[in-house]
Design a protein around this motif. Structure first.
Motif, PDB file in Angstrom:
ATOM      1  N   LEU A 101      15.148   2.818 -23.800  1.00 24.26           N
ATOM      2  CA  LEU A 101      14.938   3.957 -22.765  1.00 24.26           C
ATOM      3  C   LEU A 101      15.432   4.002 -21.198  1.00 24.26           C
ATOM      4  O   LEU A 101      15.594   2.483 -20.879  1.00 24.26           O
ATOM      5  N   LEU A 102      16.033   4.956 -21.259  1.00 19.93           N
ATOM      6  CA  LEU A 102      16.566   5.323 -19.825  1.00 19.93           C
ATOM      7  C   LEU A 102      15.273   5.931 -18.303  1.00 19.93           C
ATOM      8  O   LEU A 102      14.991   6.459 -19.382  1.00 19.93           O
ATOM      9  N   PHE A 103      14.640   5.643 -17.599  1.00 18.02           N
ATOM     10  CA  PHE A 103      13.597   6.324 -16.855  1.00 18.02           C
ATOM     11  C   PHE A 103      14.278   5.994 -15.718  1.00 18.02           C
ATOM     12  O   PHE A 103      14.688   5.704 -14.813  1.00 18.02           O
ATOM     13  N   ASP A 104      14.248   7.645 -15.119  1.00 16.87           N
ATOM     14  CA  ASP A 104      15.453   7.583 -14.198  1.00 16.87           C
ATOM     15  C   ASP A 104      13.955   8.561 -12.903  1.00 16.87           C
ATOM     16  O   ASP A 104      13.878   9.746 -12.630  1.00 16.87           O
ATOM     17  N   GLU A 105      13.614   7.494 -12.275  1.00 18.49           N
ATOM     18  CA  GLU A 105      12.410   8.099 -11.468  1.00 18.49           C
ATOM     19  C   GLU A 105      10.511   8.975 -11.874  1.00 18.49           C
ATOM     20  O   GLU A 105      11.113   9.856 -11.235  1.00 18.49           O
ATOM     21  N   PRO A 106      10.669   8.319 -13.160  1.00 21.60           N
ATOM     22  CA  PRO A 106       9.776   9.101 -14.058  1.00 21.60           C
ATOM     23  C   PRO A 106       8.798   9.440 -13.408  1.00 21.60           C
ATOM     24  O   PRO A 106       7.905  10.691 -13.492  1.00 21.60           O
ATOM     25  N   THR A 107       7.856   9.413 -11.951  1.00 21.60           N
ATOM     26  CA  THR A 107       7.104   9.681 -11.089  1.00 21.60           C
ATOM     27  C   THR A 107       7.115   9.946  -9.618  1.00 21.60           C
ATOM     28  O   THR A 107       6.245  10.189  -9.594  1.00 21.60           O
ATOM     29  N   SER A 108       8.471  10.267  -9.549  1.00 18.43           N
ATOM     30  CA  SER A 108       8.786  10.435  -8.686  1.00 18.43           C
ATOM     31  C   SER A 108       8.393  12.277  -7.985  1.00 18.43           C
ATOM     32  O   SER A 108       8.587  12.298  -7.120  1.00 18.43           O
ATOM     33  N   ALA A 109       8.859  12.758  -8.987  1.00 16.70           N
ATOM     34  CA  ALA A 109       7.868  14.333  -9.102  1.00 16.70           C
ATOM     35  C   ALA A 109       6.435  14.422  -9.359  1.00 16.70           C
ATOM     36  O   ALA A 109       6.690  15.733  -9.001  1.00 16.70           O
ATOM     37  N   LEU A 110       5.721  13.714  -9.654  1.00 12.64           N
ATOM     38  CA  LEU A 110       4.382  13.638  -9.589  1.00 12.64           C
ATOM     39  C   LEU A 110       3.270  14.104  -8.608  1.00 12.64           C
ATOM     40  O   LEU A 110       3.993  12.910  -7.628  1.00 12.64           O
ATOM     41  N   ASP A 111       2.667  14.256  -8.484  1.00  8.27           N
ATOM     42  CA  ASP A 111       1.234  14.380  -7.304  1.00  8.27           C
ATOM     43  C   ASP A 111       0.383  12.771  -7.643  1.00  8.27           C
ATOM     44  O   ASP A 111       0.369  12.529  -8.360  1.00  8.27           O
ATOM     45  N   PRO A 112       0.068  12.445  -6.375  1.00  5.43           N
ATOM     46  CA  PRO A 112       0.097  10.904  -6.443  1.00  5.43           C
ATOM     47  C   PRO A 112      -1.479  10.671  -7.705  1.00  5.43           C
ATOM     48  O   PRO A 112      -0.629   9.556  -8.299  1.00  5.43           O
ATOM     49  N   GLU A 113      -1.877  12.240  -7.394  1.00  2.30           N
ATOM     50  CA  GLU A 113      -3.430  10.988  -8.555  1.00  2.30           C
ATOM     51  C   GLU A 113      -2.971  10.976 -10.246  1.00  2.30           C
ATOM     52  O   GLU A 113      -3.633  10.598 -11.408  1.00  2.30           O
ATOM     53  N   MET A 114      -1.344  11.315 -10.254  1.00  5.23           N
ATOM     54  CA  MET A 114      -0.753  12.019 -12.005  1.00  5.23           C
ATOM     55  C   MET A 114      -0.127  10.385 -12.496  1.00  5.23           C
ATOM     56  O   MET A 114       0.464  10.277 -12.789  1.00  5.23           O
TER      57      MET A 114
END
Ligand code: ATP
Ligand code: MG
Lengths: 272, 248
Positions: free
Chosen positions: B166-179
């Motif tokens: 699996l390739l992940f490109d900044e998977p959490t960068s678009a998320l609100d901190p609590e998520m």
């Protein structure tokens, strides 16, 4: 009336005040939020129906006679419009896909088709296809009319399809490709189903524009609404009265259709 | 830990990618072994996404050789869809299919690409939704989900293809901190299950905990590479030191 080059640029243009302005050939589509237009639509629609009823009641001769004579023509007008729009959607789909294709042949063919069609008046196209087809095969005028209208509108529809496809975020395509789908599967399962929602309102506009332009086919012996009117008028010499009725009927139909499309459009945008 | 005995999942040699006259990737070489977790970090514009996206050919490289799962992906004879079936990708912006339900998002490629039956693919989908804790959302549309939930569905969607990597490109960068946590938890579980992963991220805690190897990129090159310990305690390169001091 005749298909004009550059119509789509206007159709898709967006005003600086962030309000979408439809400069299509169709009657303006009323939306609930647009009060002024909404009432204008009401006045025009019910005014037209009222006028027609009034005329028929007060002067049955010739108005009632005209009204009895033309329904066959309305049916033909609808047949031509419906047949042409369905065929035009098919042409438009291939043209739109061709226009975004990386394959040089398809791309070139689609672009050439659009260029040529945009440069020739619809009336000329109708004549041309009617007589050109007639040289090789004997086709009923109504079929040749449908083909001519579809060839013309297919080119415009192609631009609508292309704009619809290009409006889908490129991440959608990338997600589908990264799951191992090929280009065709991506188009069919991911891009086109989403593009349809974008394409639907302009296709509705096209339908109305096509219905009005379909009056042109009366010149190649297709007994549409306008031609039925002409037949009646030339026998009874009631030109003014007949064309009043014809104009009112076209108006009622297009206003009615634009209302339906407006409702459909609202449904689609709610479902997003 | 990477040893030369293990099979290479990705074998990138001297990769060059040029946009106009700008070198986004400048002779980058990188091997990723079966089961390895590689975290790629670096400043904005350093070529992290470009490198990741050239592995499944969302970007076409201009020079160099890229072998993925034994297939030379720039060889015209290679069917790139075969490579992509084995290498899933998770995007920063989720990219779920908005016109399909969560369940349909997970079954589409299974039926269309893997040619699984509806029953089989739905069974697989429900199993994966359970894994990411979203069984209750199977019939929902992506638009009605939170960002964290959408990203978990996106991961499940990739997993449904049974990928080798699996390739992940900044998977959490678009998320609100609590998520962010809920998505990282899913990724950590995957790592435990032995998935081969290449992850571009700014989450240094994740890198420390999960990575076998950290790769630091700058200006289209890999400038430093090593274990998380080495990297976070004693980076040798000036740019890496600076970057770490800014981000930590
Ligand atoms: N399609 C493109 N056309 C032109 N330049 C591009 C294109 N894609 C990327 N670039 C450029 O290539 C460089 C590397 O981009 P890339 O997206 O790989 O960086 P990144 O390390 O992922 O950065 P970020 O942390 O901002 O995502 C950037 O300078 C970017 O402007
Ligand atoms: Mg990036």
């Amino acid at each position: 009336m005749l298909a004009r080059p550059g119509r789509y640029e206007k159709l898709m243009s967006i005003d600086a005040k962030k309000q979408i302005i439809d400069v299509g050939d169709g009657a303006a589509i009323p939306r609930k939020s647009d009060r002024g237009l909404f009432t204008a639509w009401r006045i025009a629609f019910f005014g037209a129906i009222g006028t027609l009823i009034y005329l028929v009641q007060t002067k049955p001769d010739p108005y009632l006679n005209i009204l009895k004579f033309v329904p066959d023509g309305i049916l033909v007008t609808f047949q031509v419009t419906l047949g042409a729009i369905l065929l035009a959607i098919v042409f438009g789909l291939f043209t739109g896909l061709g226009r975004i294709s990386k394959n040089r042949f398809f791309n070139g063919a689609a672009s050439l088709y659009v260029e040529i069609i945009r440069g020739i008046p619809l009336l000329v196209q109708i004549f041309y296809i009617y007589y050109a087809l007639g040289r090789f095969v004997q086709v009923p005028p109504i079929l040749s009319a449908i083909i001519a209208m579809a060839v013309c509108y297919g080119a415009y529809m192609g631009e609508v399809v292309r704009a619809g496809i290009e409006s889908i975020h490129k991440g959608q395509r990338e997600a589908a490709l990264s799951l191992g789908m090929n280009g065709r599967q991506t188009m069919i399962h991911v891009i086109l189903p989403q593009a349809v929602k974008v394409i639907l309102p302009p296709v509705g506009n096209e339908f109305i524009a096509l219905l009005k332009d379909s009056s042109l086919v009366s010149i190649i012996a297709v007994a549409d609404l306008l031609r039925r009117g002409r037949e009646f008028a030339s026998e009874s010499f009631t030109y003014f009265e007949t064309y009043t009725v014809i104009a009112l009927i076209y108006l009622i139909i297009t206003l009615f259709l634009s209302k339906i499309i407006g409702v459909m459009e609202e449904r689609v945008s709610v479902n997003k | 830990m990477s040893t030369s005995k293990r099979r290479k999942m990705v074998e990138a040699t001297e990769i060059v990618k040029i946009y106009g006259s700008f070198r986004a990737l400048d002779r980058v070489s990188l091997d990723i072994f079966d089961g390895e977790k590689v975290v790629i970090i670096g400043p904005s514009g350093s070529g992290k996404s470009t490198l990741l996206r050239s592995i499944n050919r969302l970007e076409e490289i201009d020079r160099g050789k890229m072998i993925v799962d034994g297939m030379d992906i720039m060889d015209p004879k290679t069917d790139i869809t075969k490579v992509r079936e084995e290498v899933g990708m998770v995007f920063q912006s989720f990219n779920l299919f908005p016109h399909k339900t969560v369940l349909e998002n997970l079954t589409l490629a299974q039926t269309v690409v893997r040619k699984r039956s509806k029953f089989e693919s739905e069974e697989k989908a429900m199993m994966l939704l359970e894994k990411v804790g979203l069984v209750a959302k199977a019939k929902a549309y992506p638009g009605n989900l939170s960002g964290g939930q959408q990203q978990r569905v996106a991961i499940a969607r990739s997993l449904a293809m049974d990928p080798k990597m699996l390739l992940f490109d900044e998977p959490t960068s678009a998320l609100d901190p609590e998520m962010i946590g809920e998505v990282l938890d899913v990724m950590k579980d995957l790592a435990k299950d032995g998935m081969t992963m290449a992850v571009v991220t700014h989450e240094m805690g994740f890198a420390r905990e999960v990575a076998d190897r950290v790769i630091f990129m700058d200006a289209g090159r890999i400038v430093e590479e090593g274990t998380p310990e080495h990297f976070f305690t004693a980076p040798s390169h000036e740019r890496a030191k600076l970057f770490l001091s800014q981000i930590l």
